[in-house]
Design a protein around this motif. Structure first.
Motif, PDB file in Angstrom:
ATOM      1  N   LYS A   1      10.606 -57.087 -20.844  1.00  0.00           N
ATOM      2  CA  LYS A   1       9.788 -56.465 -22.115  1.00  0.00           C
ATOM      3  C   LYS A   1       8.794 -57.155 -22.635  1.00  0.00           C
ATOM      4  CE  LYS A   1      13.756 -58.072 -25.101  1.00  0.00           C
ATOM      5  NZ  LYS A   1      14.910 -57.524 -25.782  1.00  0.00           N
ATOM      6  N   PHE A   2       8.853 -58.591 -22.512  1.00  0.00           N
ATOM      7  CA  PHE A   2       7.859 -59.211 -23.177  1.00  0.00           C
ATOM      8  C   PHE A   2       6.640 -59.296 -22.501  1.00  0.00           C
ATOM      9  CE2 PHE A   2      11.786 -61.248 -24.899  1.00  0.00           C
ATOM     10  CZ  PHE A   2      11.680 -60.937 -26.125  1.00  0.00           C
ATOM     11  N   ILE A   3       6.704 -58.862 -21.039  1.00  0.00           N
ATOM     12  CA  ILE A   3       5.766 -59.053 -20.274  1.00  0.00           C
ATOM     13  C   ILE A   3       4.737 -57.661 -20.331  1.00  0.00           C
ATOM     14  CG2 ILE A   3       4.759 -59.092 -17.797  1.00  0.00           C
ATOM     15  CD1 ILE A   3       6.741 -61.257 -17.434  1.00  0.00           C
ATOM     16  N   GLY A   4       5.532 -56.492 -20.631  1.00  0.00           N
ATOM     17  CA  GLY A   4       5.246 -55.207 -20.747  1.00  0.00           C
ATOM     18  C   GLY A   4       4.466 -55.301 -22.121  1.00  0.00           C
ATOM     19  N   GLU A   5       4.904 -55.942 -22.995  1.00  0.00           N
ATOM     20  CA  GLU A   5       4.489 -55.855 -24.457  1.00  0.00           C
ATOM     21  C   GLU A   5       3.081 -56.321 -24.384  1.00  0.00           C
ATOM     22  OE1 GLU A   5       6.078 -56.872 -28.962  1.00  0.00           O
ATOM     23  OE2 GLU A   5       6.466 -58.307 -27.196  1.00  0.00           O
ATOM     24  N   LYS A   6       3.020 -57.665 -23.718  1.00  0.00           N
ATOM     25  CA  LYS A   6       1.581 -58.066 -23.646  1.00  0.00           C
ATOM     26  C   LYS A   6       0.669 -57.424 -22.798  1.00  0.00           C
ATOM     27  CE  LYS A   6       1.977 -61.964 -26.028  1.00  0.00           C
ATOM     28  NZ  LYS A   6       1.072 -62.248 -27.163  1.00  0.00           N
ATOM     29  N   ILE A   7       1.113 -56.739 -21.682  1.00  0.00           N
ATOM     30  CA  ILE A   7       0.326 -55.982 -21.065  1.00  0.00           C
ATOM     31  C   ILE A   7      -0.364 -54.579 -21.802  1.00  0.00           C
ATOM     32  CG2 ILE A   7      -0.127 -54.217 -19.205  1.00  0.00           C
ATOM     33  CD1 ILE A   7       2.147 -55.635 -17.642  1.00  0.00           C
ATOM     34  N   LEU A   8       0.393 -54.202 -22.475  1.00  0.00           N
ATOM     35  CA  LEU A   8      -0.126 -53.073 -23.654  1.00  0.00           C
ATOM     36  C   LEU A   8      -1.129 -53.752 -24.702  1.00  0.00           C
ATOM     37  CD1 LEU A   8       0.064 -50.262 -25.014  1.00  0.00           C
ATOM     38  CD2 LEU A   8       2.269 -51.115 -26.199  1.00  0.00           C
ATOM     39  N   GLU A   9      -0.671 -54.829 -25.258  1.00  0.00           N
ATOM     40  CA  GLU A   9      -1.674 -55.626 -26.172  1.00  0.00           C
ATOM     41  C   GLU A   9      -2.989 -55.802 -25.535  1.00  0.00           C
ATOM     42  OE1 GLU A   9      -1.940 -60.116 -27.729  1.00  0.00           O
ATOM     43  OE2 GLU A   9       0.041 -59.264 -27.753  1.00  0.00           O
ATOM     44  N   PHE A  10      -3.210 -56.322 -24.242  1.00  0.00           N
ATOM     45  CA  PHE A  10      -4.360 -56.639 -23.645  1.00  0.00           C
ATOM     46  C   PHE A  10      -5.003 -55.397 -23.416  1.00  0.00           C
ATOM     47  CE2 PHE A  10      -2.065 -60.745 -21.896  1.00  0.00           C
ATOM     48  CZ  PHE A  10      -2.345 -61.250 -23.069  1.00  0.00           C
ATOM     49  N   GLU A  11      -4.171 -54.256 -23.208  1.00  0.00           N
ATOM     50  CA  GLU A  11      -5.071 -53.086 -22.733  1.00  0.00           C
ATOM     51  C   GLU A  11      -5.704 -52.517 -24.115  1.00  0.00           C
ATOM     52  OE1 GLU A  11      -2.253 -49.455 -22.129  1.00  0.00           O
ATOM     53  OE2 GLU A  11      -2.898 -49.718 -20.043  1.00  0.00           O
ATOM     54  N   LYS A  12      -4.997 -52.724 -25.195  1.00  0.00           N
ATOM     55  CA  LYS A  12      -5.741 -52.142 -26.727  1.00  0.00           C
ATOM     56  C   LYS A  12      -6.928 -52.920 -26.867  1.00  0.00           C
ATOM     57  CE  LYS A  12      -1.335 -49.926 -28.405  1.00  0.00           C
ATOM     58  NZ  LYS A  12      -0.360 -50.147 -29.397  1.00  0.00           N
ATOM     59  N   THR A  13      -6.712 -54.240 -26.656  1.00  0.00           N
ATOM     60  CA  THR A  13      -7.503 -55.261 -27.159  1.00  0.00           C
ATOM     61  C   THR A  13      -8.860 -55.537 -26.359  1.00  0.00           C
ATOM     62  OG1 THR A  13      -6.464 -57.171 -26.446  1.00  0.00           O
ATOM     63  CG2 THR A  13      -5.952 -56.363 -28.579  1.00  0.00           C
ATOM     64  N   GLY A  14      -8.458 -55.670 -24.814  1.00  0.00           N
ATOM     65  CA  GLY A  14      -9.481 -55.917 -23.978  1.00  0.00           C
ATOM     66  C   GLY A  14      -9.599 -57.253 -23.946  1.00  0.00           C
ATOM     67  N   ALA A  15      -8.603 -58.112 -24.440  1.00  0.00           N
ATOM     68  CA  ALA A  15      -8.730 -59.496 -24.201  1.00  0.00           C
ATOM     69  C   ALA A  15      -8.625 -60.054 -22.961  1.00  0.00           C
ATOM     70  CB  ALA A  15      -7.823 -60.344 -25.391  1.00  0.00           C
ATOM     71  N   HIS A  16      -7.668 -59.465 -22.308  1.00  0.00           N
ATOM     72  CA  HIS A  16      -7.476 -60.037 -20.891  1.00  0.00           C
ATOM     73  C   HIS A  16      -7.125 -58.769 -19.858  1.00  0.00           C
ATOM     74  CE1 HIS A  16      -7.029 -64.256 -21.922  1.00  0.00           C
ATOM     75  NE2 HIS A  16      -6.071 -63.987 -22.915  1.00  0.00           N
ATOM     76  N   GLN A  17      -7.277 -59.028 -18.851  1.00  0.00           N
ATOM     77  CA  GLN A  17      -6.920 -57.999 -17.565  1.00  0.00           C
ATOM     78  C   GLN A  17      -5.735 -58.534 -16.924  1.00  0.00           C
ATOM     79  OE1 GLN A  17     -10.314 -56.356 -15.199  1.00  0.00           O
ATOM     80  NE2 GLN A  17      -8.827 -55.928 -13.815  1.00  0.00           N
ATOM     81  N   PHE A  18      -4.921 -57.823 -16.883  1.00  0.00           N
ATOM     82  CA  PHE A  18      -3.639 -58.130 -16.394  1.00  0.00           C
ATOM     83  C   PHE A  18      -3.808 -58.210 -14.707  1.00  0.00           C
ATOM     84  CE2 PHE A  18       0.611 -56.598 -14.055  1.00  0.00           C
ATOM     85  CZ  PHE A  18       1.221 -57.555 -14.410  1.00  0.00           C
ATOM     86  N   LEU A  19      -3.343 -59.209 -14.069  1.00  0.00           N
ATOM     87  CA  LEU A  19      -3.203 -59.427 -12.608  1.00  0.00           C
ATOM     88  C   LEU A  19      -2.077 -59.531 -11.889  1.00  0.00           C
ATOM     89  CD1 LEU A  19      -6.263 -62.127 -12.457  1.00  0.00           C
ATOM     90  CD2 LEU A  19      -6.313 -59.506 -12.057  1.00  0.00           C
ATOM     91  N   PHE A  20      -1.040 -60.053 -12.520  1.00  0.00           N
ATOM     92  CA  PHE A  20       0.384 -60.142 -11.809  1.00  0.00           C
ATOM     93  C   PHE A  20       1.318 -60.567 -13.030  1.00  0.00           C
ATOM     94  CE2 PHE A  20       3.263 -62.776  -9.470  1.00  0.00           C
ATOM     95  CZ  PHE A  20       3.899 -61.628  -8.636  1.00  0.00           C
ATOM     96  N   GLY A  21       2.632 -60.161 -12.848  1.00  0.00           N
ATOM     97  CA  GLY A  21       3.608 -60.935 -13.863  1.00  0.00           C
ATOM     98  C   GLY A  21       4.917 -60.911 -13.019  1.00  0.00           C
ATOM     99  N   TYR A  22       5.484 -62.045 -13.304  1.00  0.00           N
ATOM    100  CA  TYR A  22       6.831 -62.295 -12.605  1.00  0.00           C
ATOM    101  C   TYR A  22       7.869 -63.047 -13.492  1.00  0.00           C
ATOM    102  CZ  TYR A  22       5.723 -66.930 -10.851  1.00  0.00           C
ATOM    103  OH  TYR A  22       5.293 -68.116 -10.584  1.00  0.00           O
ATOM    104  N   GLU A  23       9.240 -63.116 -13.107  1.00  0.00           N
ATOM    105  CA  GLU A  23       9.859 -64.040 -13.581  1.00  0.00           C
ATOM    106  C   GLU A  23      10.895 -64.470 -12.544  1.00  0.00           C
ATOM    107  OE1 GLU A  23      12.299 -61.739 -16.494  1.00  0.00           O
ATOM    108  OE2 GLU A  23      13.112 -60.311 -15.160  1.00  0.00           O
ATOM    109  N   GLU A  24      11.398 -65.717 -12.735  1.00  0.00           N
ATOM    110  CA  GLU A  24      12.248 -66.460 -11.780  1.00  0.00           C
ATOM    111  C   GLU A  24      13.371 -65.618 -11.250  1.00  0.00           C
ATOM    112  OE1 GLU A  24      15.604 -67.302 -12.417  1.00  0.00           O
ATOM    113  OE2 GLU A  24      15.407 -66.444 -14.322  1.00  0.00           O
ATOM    114  N   SER A  25      13.768 -64.654 -11.858  1.00  0.00           N
ATOM    115  CA  SER A  25      15.061 -63.701 -11.473  1.00  0.00           C
ATOM    116  C   SER A  25      14.681 -62.609 -10.662  1.00  0.00           C
ATOM    117  CB  SER A  25      15.713 -63.429 -12.863  1.00  0.00           C
ATOM    118  OG  SER A  25      15.148 -62.618 -13.690  1.00  0.00           O
ATOM    119  N   TYR A  26      13.723 -62.769  -9.790  1.00  0.00           N
ATOM    120  CA  TYR A  26      13.314 -61.966  -8.902  1.00  0.00           C
ATOM    121  C   TYR A  26      12.650 -60.483  -9.252  1.00  0.00           C
ATOM    122  CZ  TYR A  26      15.979 -64.595  -5.373  1.00  0.00           C
ATOM    123  OH  TYR A  26      16.479 -65.497  -4.291  1.00  0.00           O
ATOM    124  N   GLY A  27      12.010 -60.716 -10.550  1.00  0.00           N
ATOM    125  CA  GLY A  27      11.387 -59.571 -11.181  1.00  0.00           C
ATOM    126  C   GLY A  27       9.889 -59.675 -10.946  1.00  0.00           C
TER     127      GLY A  27
END
Length: 572
Positions: free
Chosen positions: A380-406
C-alpha cells in the motif's frame, strides 16, 4: 474479563446465524478458546483485516464482515454524494465463505444507498485493483486471506486509486468501524431487493478483457518472445487459487503456447489440499510443479498464491535440479531486465522497494542512473507513492517490489500483481534463453557486477493472547538493549520506525526517518549488512529479516550465518 460480556451478547442473540450458533455452542466448554474469540475486535494490519474463521468479535464471520463494511460505508458517505454514486467493487478468492462474505458487503452497502459491483466468481486481487480504476468506483474490497492457512479469511480495502488504503485513510475507516456499537445489529438489504433497486450489479467479463488488454503493454521484447515462445517450456501452478484463467490467457496472448498446468492444483480448493501452505515463498509449494518440470523438461516453473498477488519462480540449475528463486533475486532480475530494455529511460525514473527488501535493487537501479525510494513494508505504501508521483510529476514509476514475492511492473494496477509478474518472468526466461543462458546465469552476472547480496527471513509464530505479549516483549527488549555487534560486524546505526529516528552509535547523533511510524526496528551493520525485526500485520508472527553483502558468495554466506546466529541466539 470484559470479553465475557461480548460472548454473552452473542449467546443471547436470537437471530444468530445457525452455523455460528452451533460453533459457539461447541466452544462453550473451552474458556481459553472462547476468550481468544472474544477478547478483542479484529483490527486492520498491513493487509487490512484478517483472521481465523469462526464465531466471535476476533474472528472472521458475517458479522465482523458487516462491521468492516459498515465502517467503509460510513467513510464513503463522509466523502459526499458523488462518492456514494461511484459505488464499490467487490471481488473474492477461493477460500471458505469468500462468496458469502462478498455478498454481505453488498448487503451493507445497499442499506446506505451505495451501489456494489460484484463478480460472479473468484478473481485475482490485482484484477480488483484494476477494476476500481477501470470502473471509477469510490473504493474496492477483496475477500481474501492471501496465502494464510485454510482456516483464515480476510477483508482488504482499496481506495479510489485502486491501492490498498494507506494509514491516513485506514485510520478514518477504522474510526468508523470502531464506532459501530453492535455488529449483530447492522442494517442490511437482501440480495433480491438490491437487484430490484439497481444497487447490485453482477460483473461480466468486460473488466477481465480490459485487464488482459493492458497486460499486453508490459512486454519489452516481443520479437524475442516470438523467436523463443515455441521452444520455451513453462509449468504453471495457481495453487488452488484465482490466477488460472488470467495467467493462462495472458501467456497465450503473448505467444507462449508451451504451457503445462499442474492439474492437481488448477481447480479452486479452500483446503489447499495438495500443499502444506499455499504460499510460493514456501519451497514445498513447488513440489508438484517440480515433478511436472522434470517430466516436461521445463525451462521455468511459475506459481501464484491463492489471490494471485504473489509470484514464485523456480529454474533449473547446471545440475539439472530446480531451485526456487527468492523474492529478492527475482525482483533484481526483473529490475535489471526492465531498466536495460526500457529505452529511453526517463530522467526522473524511480524504483520503489520496501525497507526489508534487498539492497541489491538499489545497486541495480543506480547502475542505470535510476533513483530508489524505500517505503515501509506493505505494498500500500508503494501504491501511495505511485499516486503521489502521478499528481506531482516528480518521478516516473518504473518498477516496485518487496522481498515477499510481490512485484508491480505497470501501474494500471496499484497493488502487487502476480499476473503481470508471471508475464515478465516468462519474457525474462525467453530473453535469456535467446542468449543461451538461464536465469541463474543472469543472476550470477548481476552478482559479479554489484557484489553478492544474500538475504534470509526467520519467522516465529506465537498465537493467542500470550503470543501477542511475547512478541511485544521481544520488540521492547531489542529497543531497550539494542544490538552492538552481530558476529564480526559492528552495528553502525539503529533505525526505530516507531519513533521515526535513526541513531548513529559512534556519536549518538540522531536523524529523522521520513516515513510513517511503524513497529519496526532495523540495525544497520558494516559493509552494507543489516537485520530487522517486525511483527506481522496479518499473522501471529514476529519476523526477523537479514541482509548481507560480500565480495564472494562464500563470504556472504558466512556473514549471513553470523548475523542470523547472533540475533536468533539472543531471541532464544
Amino acid at each position: 474479563m470484559a470479553w465475557k460480556d461480548d460472548y454473552q451478547r452473542w449467546k443471547e442473540f436470537k437471530e444468530l446465524d445457525p452455523d455460528l450458533r452451533q460453533q459457539l455452542d461447541e466452544l462453550s466448554s473451552n474458556e481459553t478458546r472462547l476468550e481468544e474469540a472474544f477478547y478483542k475486535p479484529l483490527t486492520f494490519g498491513t493487509g487490512g483485516m484478517r483472521g481465523e474463521l469462526g464465531p466471535g468479535i476476533n474472528r472472521m464471520n458475517i458479522y465482523t464482515i458487516r462491521k468492516a463494511a459498515e465502517g467503509l460505508a460510513k467513510y464513503i458517505e463522509n466523502q459526499g454524494e458523488e462518492a456514494k454514486k461511484q459505488g464499490v467493487v467487490v471481488a473474492h478468492d477461493s477460500r471458505h465463505q469468500s462468496p458469502e462474505f462478498s455478498l454481505e458487503v453488498a448487503k451493507v452497502m445497499g442499506a446506505h444507498g451505495i451501489k456494489t459491483y460484484l463478480f460472479t466468481s473468484l478473481r485475482p486481487t490485482p484484477v480488483l485493483s484494476f477494476s476500481v480504476r477501470h470502473l471509477g468506483t469510490a473504493a474496492g474490497v477483496v475477500i481474501t486471506a492471501s496465502h494464510n492457512p485454510p482456516e483464515y479469511n480476510g477483508f482488504k480495502v482499496y481506495n479510489e486509486d485502486g491501492g490498498q488504503v494507506p494509514p491516513a485513510q485506514a485510520e478514518s475507516i477504522v474510526e468508523e468501524v470502531n464506532a459501530v456499537d453492535n455488529e449483530l445489529a447492522i442494517e442490511i438489504v437482501e440480495q433480491s431487493e438490491l437487484e430490484e433497486k439497481g444497487l447490485l450489479q453482477w460483473m461480466d467479463d468486460a473488466v477481465d478483457e480490459a485487464y488482459l488488454s493492458h497486460l499486453k503493454s508490459i512486454t519489452l521484447n516481443p520479437d524475442v518472445i516470438q523467436s523463443q515462445a515455441d521452444d520455451l517450456k513453462i509449468v504453471f501452478t495457481p495453487l488452488h487459487g484465482t490466477a488460472y484463467q488470467f495467467v493462462k490467457e495472458g501467456l497465450d496472448q503473448l505467444g507462449f503456447h508451451q504451457v503445462t498446468i499442474v492439474e492437481e492444483q488448477a481447480k479452486p480448493d479452500p483446503e489447499f489440499s495438495t500443499v502444506d501452505s499455499p504460499n510460493p515463498e514456501e519451497h514445498q509449494a513447488f513440489t508438484l510443479a517440480i515433478e511436472y518440470g522434470k517430466k516436461e523438461n521445463a525451462d521455468i516453473l511459475i506459481g501464484t498464491d491463492p489471490d494471485a498477488d504473489r509470484l514464485g519462480v523456480a529454474v533449473r540449475g547446471s545440475d539439472g535440479e530446480y531451485t526456487v528463486l527468492t523474492g529478492n533475486q527475482l525482483g533484481s532480475l526483473m529490475l535489471d531486465y526492465i531498466l536495460a530494455n526500457k529505452t529511453p529511460l526517463p530522467d526522473n525514473g524511480i524504483m520503489i522497494k520496501t525497507i526489508v527488501t534487498s539492497e541489491l535493487g538499489r545497486a541495480v537501479a543506480a547502475y542505470y542512473g535510476v533513483d530508489t525510494l524505500d517505503t515501509l513494508t506493505g505494498f500500500k505504501f508503494i501504491g501511495e507513492k505511485i499516486l503521489e508521483f502521478e499528481k506531482t510529476g516528480a518521478h516516473q514509476f518504473l518498477f516496485g517490489y518487496e522481498e515477499s514475492y510481490g512485484y508491480l511492473i505497470s501501474d494500471f494496477a496499484r497493488d502487487k500483481d502476480a499476473v503481470q509478474a508471471a508475464m515478465m518472468a516468462a519474457e525474462l526466461a525467453a530473453y535469456w534463453k535467446s542468449k543461451g543462458k538461464t536465469l541463474f546465469d543472469a543472476l550470477d552476472e548481476i552478482y559479479q557486477r554489484h557484489g553478492y547480496y544474500l538475504e534470509d527471513l526467520h519467522s516465529i509464530t506465537l498465537k493467542g493472547i500470550s503470543g501477542t505479549e511475547q512478541i511485544e516483549q521481544m520488540m521492547a527488549d531489542f529497543r531497550e538493549h539494542p544490538l552492538e555487534k552481530a558476529g564480526d560486524l559492528k552495528v553502525q546505526a539503529v533505525e526505530d520506525y516507531a519513533t521515526s529516528e535513526r541513531t548513529y552509535l559512534a556519536d549518538r547523533s540522531v536523524e529523522t526517518i521520513d516515513l510513517p511510524k511503524s513497529n519496526v526496528v532495523k540495525f544497520l551493520l558494516e559493509d552494507d549488512c543489516w537485520c530487522c525485526l517486525r511483527p506481522s500485520g496479518t499473522e501471529p508472527k514476529i519476523k526477523f529479516y537479514f541482509g548481507v553483502r560480500g565480495a564472494t558468495r562464500e563470504e556472504s554466506e558466512q556473514r549471513l550465518e553470523q548475523v542470523k546466529d547472533a540475533v536468533l541466539k539472543r531471541v532464544e
